[in-house]
Design a protein around this motif. Structure first.
Motif, PDB file in Angstrom:
ATOM      1  N   ASN A 164       0.774   9.880   6.603  1.00 29.76           N
ATOM      2  CA  ASN A 164       0.613   9.238   5.291  1.00 29.76           C
ATOM      3  C   ASN A 164       1.883   8.555   4.814  1.00 29.76           C
ATOM      4  OD1 ASN A 164      -2.066   9.978   5.006  1.00 29.76           O
ATOM      5  ND2 ASN A 164      -1.544  11.940   4.066  1.00 29.76           N
ATOM      6  N   GLY A 188       0.797  -1.217   0.000  1.00 28.56           N
ATOM      7  CA  GLY A 188       0.000   0.000   0.000  1.00 28.56           C
ATOM      8  C   GLY A 188       0.833   1.273   0.000  1.00 28.56           C
ATOM      9  N   TYR A 189       2.167   1.124  -0.048  1.00 29.35           N
ATOM     10  CA  TYR A 189       3.062   2.282  -0.029  1.00 29.35           C
ATOM     11  C   TYR A 189       4.038   2.223  -1.194  1.00 29.35           C
ATOM     12  CZ  TYR A 189       1.443   3.413   4.655  1.00 29.35           C
ATOM     13  OH  TYR A 189       0.673   3.760   5.721  1.00 29.35           O
ATOM     14  N   LYS A 193       1.727   6.623   0.933  1.00 28.12           N
ATOM     15  CA  LYS A 193       0.549   5.826   0.541  1.00 28.12           C
ATOM     16  C   LYS A 193       0.324   5.931  -0.942  1.00 28.12           C
ATOM     17  CE  LYS A 193      -2.094   5.432   4.720  1.00 28.12           C
ATOM     18  NZ  LYS A 193      -3.290   5.742   5.471  1.00 28.12           N
TER      19      LYS A 193
END
Length: 185
Positions: A160, A5-6, A181
């Motif tokens: 984030n 997710g990053y 992200k």
């Protein structure tokens, strides 16, 4: 191992800077504790384990004293991840923490919840003289009033962002990355 997710933005630390940080932390631990007598290292799973071993190996190189170290699984005492409460067997560590200076070792220090769970795990095992915390990266954003005694690198981050620590023993490379992200399309 890339964090899901990053997207990696940049490398914060390479192998040389990680080694320098661990070396500096080793000297700080020796100085603060006036040697290595009565020390034990507990590496918080997963990447705290090889970091604890590296610190213990360095202390042996500098002082000739073997510092016991062991992995520490804090899952049973976590309050921020869902799990079944289970009763842990006492004496799950290969040595006693009674009257010892326990140095908890972790890779990234973020909210403080893992450190709190680690302290509860240690107290479940016995009553140490002191508990100290050594972390390779402190990224801020504490939710609990806990601070690290030994820090390899302070890295201010946003919520984030992520900090990804890679260690040779687990990932095949020593590096620390900062990620962001991923944008969903």
């Amino acid at each position: 191992m890339k964090k899901e997710g990053y997207v990696r933005k940049s490398e914060l630390m390479d192998e040389a800077s990680i080694n320098r940080s661990i070396l500096r932390m080793t000297h700080e631990i020796i100085e603060k504790n006036e040697g290595a007598l009565n020390l034990v290292f507990l590496g918080i799973k997963t990447r705290g384990i090889p970091l604890a071993k590296r610190l213990a190996d360095n202390i042996f190189s500098f002082t000739g004293r073997k510092v016991p170290f062991a992995p520490l699984d804090v899952t049973a005492f976590r309050d921020d991840i869902p799990h079944e409460k289970e009763v842990l067997p006492k004496d799950s560590l290969p040595f006693s923490v009674e009257g010892k200076i326990v140095v908890l070792v972790d890779d990234v220090f973020y909210t403080g919840r893992t450190a709190r769970a680690a302290m509860e795990t240690v107290f479940y095992e016995g009553r140490p003289k002191k508990i100290q915390l050594a972390v390779l990266v402190d990224r801020g954003h504490r939710e609990l009033p806990i601070r690290a005694d030994y820090v390899g690198k302070n890295v201010p981050t946003s919520h984030n962002e992520s900090v990804e620590v890679c260690l040779k023993e687990i990932d095949g490379v020593d590096a620390v990355y900062i990620g962001e992200k991923e944008e969903k399309e």
